[in-house]
Design a protein around this motif. Structure first.
Motif, PDB file in Angstrom:
ATOM      1  N   GLY A   1      -6.892  -4.870  -1.808  1.00 61.46           N
ATOM      2  CA  GLY A   1      -5.493  -5.109  -1.477  1.00 61.46           C
ATOM      3  C   GLY A   1      -5.282  -4.957   0.028  1.00 61.46           C
TER       4      GLY A   1
ATOM      5  N   TYR B   1      -4.323   2.673  11.866  1.00 60.68           N
ATOM      6  CA  TYR B   1      -5.100   1.551  12.402  1.00 60.68           C
ATOM      7  C   TYR B   1      -4.975   0.305  11.533  1.00 60.68           C
ATOM      8  CZ  TYR B   1      -8.399   3.258   8.888  1.00 60.68           C
ATOM      9  OH  TYR B   1      -8.981   3.669   7.719  1.00 60.68           O
TER      10      TYR B   1
ATOM     11  N   LEU C   1      -7.938  -6.205  13.184  1.00 66.37           N
ATOM     12  CA  LEU C   1      -7.236  -6.738  12.004  1.00 66.37           C
ATOM     13  C   LEU C   1      -5.988  -5.925  11.694  1.00 66.37           C
ATOM     14  CD1 LEU C   1     -10.292  -7.419   9.658  1.00 66.37           C
ATOM     15  CD2 LEU C   1      -8.716  -9.139  10.561  1.00 66.37           C
ATOM     16  N   ASP C   2      -5.548  -5.115  12.648  1.00 69.20           N
ATOM     17  CA  ASP C   2      -4.367  -4.287  12.413  1.00 69.20           C
ATOM     18  C   ASP C   2      -3.097  -5.098  12.644  1.00 69.20           C
ATOM     19  OD1 ASP C   2      -5.323  -4.338  15.122  1.00 69.20           O
ATOM     20  OD2 ASP C   2      -3.717  -2.932  15.618  1.00 69.20           O
TER      21      ASP C   2
ATOM     22  N   PRO D   1      -5.044  -1.829  -4.639  1.00 67.31           N
ATOM     23  CA  PRO D   1      -5.139  -2.462  -5.959  1.00 67.31           C
ATOM     24  C   PRO D   1      -4.676  -1.574  -7.107  1.00 67.31           C
ATOM     25  CG  PRO D   1      -7.324  -1.963  -5.093  1.00 67.31           C
ATOM     26  CD  PRO D   1      -6.359  -1.730  -3.981  1.00 67.31           C
TER      27      PRO D   1
ATOM     28  N   ILE E   1     -17.559   2.380   8.887  1.00 70.27           N
ATOM     29  CA  ILE E   1     -17.213   0.987   9.212  1.00 70.27           C
ATOM     30  C   ILE E   1     -16.587   0.949  10.602  1.00 70.27           C
ATOM     31  CG2 ILE E   1     -15.851  -1.016   8.484  1.00 70.27           C
ATOM     32  CD1 ILE E   1     -15.821   0.062   5.697  1.00 70.27           C
TER      33      ILE E   1
ATOM     34  N   ASN F   1     -15.910   4.899   2.145  1.00 72.34           N
ATOM     35  CA  ASN F   1     -15.848   4.150   3.401  1.00 72.34           C
ATOM     36  C   ASN F   1     -15.008   4.910   4.411  1.00 72.34           C
ATOM     37  OD1 ASN F   1     -17.272   2.066   2.244  1.00 72.34           O
ATOM     38  ND2 ASN F   1     -15.444   0.865   1.748  1.00 72.34           N
TER      39      ASN F   1
ATOM     40  N   THR G   1     -11.985  -1.585  -4.413  1.00 71.96           N
ATOM     41  CA  THR G   1     -11.861  -0.841  -3.159  1.00 71.96           C
ATOM     42  C   THR G   1     -10.478  -0.205  -3.143  1.00 71.96           C
ATOM     43  OG1 THR G   1     -13.337  -2.314  -1.965  1.00 71.96           O
ATOM     44  CG2 THR G   1     -11.846  -1.020  -0.641  1.00 71.96           C
ATOM     45  N   THR G   2     -10.422   1.112  -3.014  1.00 70.17           N
ATOM     46  CA  THR G   2      -9.160   1.812  -3.221  1.00 70.17           C
ATOM     47  C   THR G   2      -9.046   3.036  -2.322  1.00 70.17           C
ATOM     48  OG1 THR G   2      -7.898   3.096  -4.855  1.00 70.17           O
ATOM     49  CG2 THR G   2     -10.272   3.030  -5.165  1.00 70.17           C
TER      50      THR G   2
ATOM     51  N   CYS H   1       0.847  -1.196   0.000  1.00 72.18           N
ATOM     52  CA  CYS H   1       0.000   0.000   0.000  1.00 72.18           C
ATOM     53  C   CYS H   1       0.878   1.240   0.000  1.00 72.18           C
ATOM     54  CB  CYS H   1      -0.924  -0.007   1.219  1.00 72.18           C
ATOM     55  SG  CYS H   1      -2.230   1.255   1.086  1.00 72.18           S
TER      56      CYS H   1
ATOM     57  N   SER I   1      -4.566  -5.691   5.537  1.00 70.93           N
ATOM     58  CA  SER I   1      -3.940  -5.292   4.277  1.00 70.93           C
ATOM     59  C   SER I   1      -3.392  -6.486   3.512  1.00 70.93           C
ATOM     60  CB  SER I   1      -2.811  -4.290   4.536  1.00 70.93           C
ATOM     61  OG  SER I   1      -1.835  -4.894   5.364  1.00 70.93           O
TER      62      SER I   1
ATOM     63  N   SER J   1     -11.772   4.728   0.247  1.00 72.92           N
ATOM     64  CA  SER J   1     -11.590   4.848   1.688  1.00 72.92           C
ATOM     65  C   SER J   1     -11.125   6.257   2.031  1.00 72.92           C
ATOM     66  CB  SER J   1     -10.541   3.838   2.162  1.00 72.92           C
ATOM     67  OG  SER J   1     -10.935   2.555   1.754  1.00 72.92           O
TER      68      SER J   1
HETATM   69  N1  SAM Z   1      -6.133   0.230  -0.038  1.00 72.61           N
HETATM   70  C1  SAM Z   1      -7.532   0.040  -0.297  1.00 72.61           C
HETATM   71  C2  SAM Z   1      -8.369   1.056   0.432  1.00 72.61           C
HETATM   72  O1  SAM Z   1      -7.801   1.909   1.104  1.00 72.61           O
HETATM   73  O2  SAM Z   1      -9.583   1.007   0.302  1.00 72.61           O
HETATM   74  C3  SAM Z   1      -8.040  -1.362  -0.025  1.00 72.61           C
HETATM   75  C4  SAM Z   1      -7.536  -2.089   1.171  1.00 72.61           C
HETATM   76  S1  SAM Z   1      -7.932  -1.356   2.728  1.00 72.61           S
HETATM   77  C5  SAM Z   1      -7.266  -2.571   3.831  1.00 72.61           C
HETATM   78  C6  SAM Z   1      -9.680  -1.594   2.744  1.00 72.61           C
HETATM   79  C7  SAM Z   1     -10.425  -0.925   3.848  1.00 72.61           C
HETATM   80  O3  SAM Z   1     -10.073  -1.515   5.062  1.00 72.61           O
HETATM   81  C8  SAM Z   1     -10.187   0.558   4.011  1.00 72.61           C
HETATM   82  O4  SAM Z   1     -11.430   1.202   3.943  1.00 72.61           O
HETATM   83  C9  SAM Z   1      -9.629   0.689   5.405  1.00 72.61           C
HETATM   84  O5  SAM Z   1     -10.073   1.847   6.035  1.00 72.61           O
HETATM   85  C10 SAM Z   1     -10.185  -0.529   6.050  1.00 72.61           C
HETATM   86  N2  SAM Z   1      -9.477  -1.009   7.232  1.00 72.61           N
HETATM   87  C11 SAM Z   1      -8.169  -1.250   7.405  1.00 72.61           C
HETATM   88  N3  SAM Z   1      -7.935  -1.712   8.640  1.00 72.61           N
HETATM   89  C12 SAM Z   1      -9.121  -1.764   9.261  1.00 72.61           C
HETATM   90  C13 SAM Z   1      -9.546  -2.170  10.555  1.00 72.61           C
HETATM   91  N4  SAM Z   1      -8.688  -2.590  11.469  1.00 72.61           N
HETATM   92  N5  SAM Z   1     -10.860  -2.110  10.840  1.00 72.61           N
HETATM   93  C14 SAM Z   1     -11.752  -1.671   9.912  1.00 72.61           C
HETATM   94  N6  SAM Z   1     -11.417  -1.287   8.682  1.00 72.61           N
HETATM   95  C15 SAM Z   1     -10.113  -1.334   8.366  1.00 72.61           C
END
Ligand code: SAM
Length: 331
Positions: A71, A30, A196-197, A74, A191, A162, A99-100, A24, A327, A123
């Motif tokens: 991703g 987070y 999941l961090d 992506p 959300i 999101n 999702t980006t 990324c 991620s 996001s």
């Molecule tokens: N890089 C892309 C993006 O930013 O949308 C796709 C991957 S990112 C991991 C997808 C989504 O996961 C993002 O909206 C991000 O905010 C969310 N995300 C990441 N860690 C998270 C967590 N611990 N809890 C909830 N959402 C999380």
């Protein structure tokens, strides 16, 4: 189509999340540490041909109707537009989205639309440049805003935004985000932060709950339940000031929707996961590279999904966070 991706609880997966990379270009606090993570070695990541072959097996043999590319980020996958084009060729009625974080989307939106992408989820957690920099550790808010606009102009609609709210960081941004989203004809969803961090820093007591998000939003808007059918969609939708604008709240932790889950996940290194929180994975890459037939791969994929657990188990006393962070799984 042959037998679908059913599980022992009567659910059928028709929505495939495909992670195209674990890398990324943001470092959301987070999600991952400032220094990033140990990325997958190049040769472990599926090639474009391997990705498309697995999607084709999903669509032709297993009843996949919706494909979401994710991703990591992506858009940093060089072959994305071509992968979208080849996926679209598998069926006009497939729903295709990405999702980006929208960095670089301004450049790619038109090409993605022409390749057959239907829409994007972007996001974005705040509209304040300083807060954006604090959360993502990068000074790129303007790129995100331009990317969202380009997606809208290219017809990748509805553009869904999101947002994750973090206590003491951006938890007072909810109303501003909703005003902005409505003004730009984007559909905003909040959300709940999930465990999941990569740093394992998530604490339930610190999480901003869906209930709190609703309370914040009600300070500025009148919200009434959207009568439209929710189906397997994770977001509870609310009409804003009587509609037609809507806002979604995805209460993954406080009001889980596992009973209606219709997702199956493919990681960038070719592992099938039945759930974000699964603690096991099924290796399709070894099968691809070992000469297995499509029939054999489809059978193994079906078996992997049959064992999907009833729920994500965050509330179970023995809950353990999955080994891979969001991620690396594909969010
Ligand atoms: N890089 C892309 C993006 O930013 O949308 C796709 C991957 S990112 C991991 C997808 C989504 O996961 C993002 O909206 C991000 O905010 C969310 N995300 C990441 N860690 C998270 C967590 N611990 N809890 C909830 N959402 C999380």
């Amino acid at each position: 189509m042959q037998r679908p991706l059913a599980d022992a609880y009567g659910r059928v997966a028709t929505d495939l999340r495909v992670s195209l990379t674990d890398r990324c270009n943001l470092r959301c606090s987070y999600c991952m540490p400032a220094e990033g993570l140990d990325w997958l070695p190049h040769d472990e990541v599926l090639t474009d041909d391997e990705v498309v072959r697995l999607i084709e097996i999903g669509v032709r043999r297993l009843g996949i109707r919706e494909v979401r590319f994710t991703g990591g980020e992506p858009l940093i996958r060089r072959g994305l537009v071509d992968i979208v084009r080849r996926t679209r060729a598998l069926g006009e009625d497939l729903e295709l989205s990405v999702t980006t974080n929208a960095l670089g989307l301004e450049r790619n939106a038109q090409a993605l639309a022409e390749a057959g992408l239907d829409r994007v989820n972007i996001s974005l957690d705040t509209l304040d440049p300083e807060r954006f920099r604090t959360i993502t550790r990068r000074d790129r808010l303007d790129d995100v805003l331009r990317g969202a606009k380009a997606a809208h102009n290219a017809g990748l609609t509805p553009v869904k935004i999101n947002a994750v709210l973090l206590r003491g960081v951006n938890d007072d941004d909810a109303c501003e985000l909703l005003h902005w989203a409505i003004d730009h004809e984007y559909e905003l969803r909040f959300i709940e932060q999930m465990p999941l961090d990569a740093q394992h820093g998530w604490e339930r007591s610190e999480m901003v709950t869906a209930g709190e998000v609703m309370q914040r939003l009600r300070e500025g808007f009148e919200l009434t339940p959207d009568p439209a059918e929710r189906g397997g969609a994770p977001a509870e939708r609310w009409l804003v000031d009587g509609g037609p604008a809507v806002v979604g709240v995805i209460a993954s932790v406080t009001r889980p929707f596992c009973g209606a889950c219709d997702r199956t996940r493919l990681t960038a290194d070719g592992q099938i996961r039945s759930c974000l929180f699964a603690r096991t994975e099924t290796d399709l890459r070894a099968m691809l590279r070992g000469g297995s037939t499509d029939t054999e791969i489809a059978d193994v994929w079906r078996n992997a999904m049959w064992g999907k657990l009833a729920g994500h188990g965050i509330d179970d006393p023995g809950f353990l966070q999955p080994d891979r962070p969001m991620s690396a799984i594909g969010g």
